[in-house]
Design an enzyme around this catalytic site. Structure first.
Site: not given
Ligand code: F6R
Length: 259
Positions: A67, A139
């Site tokens: 994304d 998500h």
């Molecule tokens: C990032 C993405 C998101 C993150 C999620 C968790 O490319 O697609 O789904 O993996 O928001 O983010 P963190 O690891 O920062 O808690």
């Protein structure tokens, strides 16, 4: 789903790195699906170390981001392209060539067109192994609750929860973009294998839903229950709401004894 429960985020990263290194050892031209955010940082450090030791390389491989924020300049430090270049591209990182790192264009004049273009590129390359994190609202990519399980790469609004969670990377919550362009759940589900990493207590509820909850658009990651090759790699905190942990440990050991 195979659930691996580890003592620390470093052990989660080691387990993920081993699986990725095995894939690229077997097939150096493989396609890696890459996530951004905090969770994969220890993994990317291990992949860089492995490249420097000569035990891993993305030189012949390709990487596709999940994304990108809409409207952030590519040289903005929080743009996902900037993040991934910084983590993976170049001979001082993992050997990945800049042109072999693909990210959705969050600044395209026609975002819907850019989404179709990106989705076609992902599908044509075929992701061999996809790294995923998970949002506290369940998500994956930026497919927020209510997203269609059949969705392709699209532009979507970020939930207030996601913007709040990601405000730590920006000077204030007002600077967090309100939209992203993200691979859809249908796109992500086409990856050959999936490594979902989750660490920390604030992921425990989403992990519980993903592994043990009913499949529902309320918790988008639950779609992964329908994927045949998912490794859920979690630390003790992220696993803390799971019910069947003894069984998951037994199953993990059994699987890894037989491969
Ligand atoms: C990032 C993405 C998101 C993150 C999620 C968790 O490319 O697609 O789904 O993996 O928001 O983010 P963190 O690891 O920062 O808690």
């Amino acid at each position: 789903m195979l659930v691996g429960i580890f003592n620390s985020e470093d052990e989660v990263a080691q387990a993920a790195a081993k699986k990725i290194i095995d894939v690229f050892d077997f097939q150096p031209e493989s396609v890696l699906g890459v996530a951004t955010g905090s969770t994969p940082l220890p993994l990317y450090r291990l992949l860089r170390e492995a490249y420097q030791k000569g035990t891993f390389s993305l030189k012949e491989g390709q990487a596709f981001a999940l994304d990108e924020y809409v409207g952030l300049p590519v040289d903005h430090k929080q743009s996902y392209r900037y993040f991934l270049v910084n983590e993976l591209v170049g001979d001082d990182k993992t050997g990945l060539l800049d042109e072999n790192l693909r990210t959705p264009d969050g600044n395209a004049p026609d975002l819907a067109d850019a989404a179709i273009y990106y989705d076609d590129a992902v599908a044509a390359a075929g992701v061999d192994i996809q790294i995923l994190g998970i949002g506290s609202d369940g998500h994956i990519g930026f497919n927020e609750p209510s997203c269609s399980f059949a969705s392709r790469t699209h532009v979507g609004a970020l939930t207030a929860q996601t913007r709040q969670d990601n405000a730590r990377f920006f000077a204030s919550i007002d600077e967090v973009p309100t939209q992203s362009i993200t691979q859809g759940l249908g796109t992500i589900m086409e990856a050959g294998a999936i490594l979902l990493l989750a660490t920390g207590k604030n992921k425990a509820k989403a992990v519980k839903q993903m592994v043990e909850g009913p499949v529902s658009a309320r918790w988008p990651a639950t779609i992964l229950q329908h994927h045949p090759q998912v490794f859920v790699l979690v630390d003790k905190d992220a696993a803390s709401e799971l019910e069947l942990t003894d069984y998951y440990r037994q199953n993990w050991d059994s699987y890894h004894r037989h491969i």
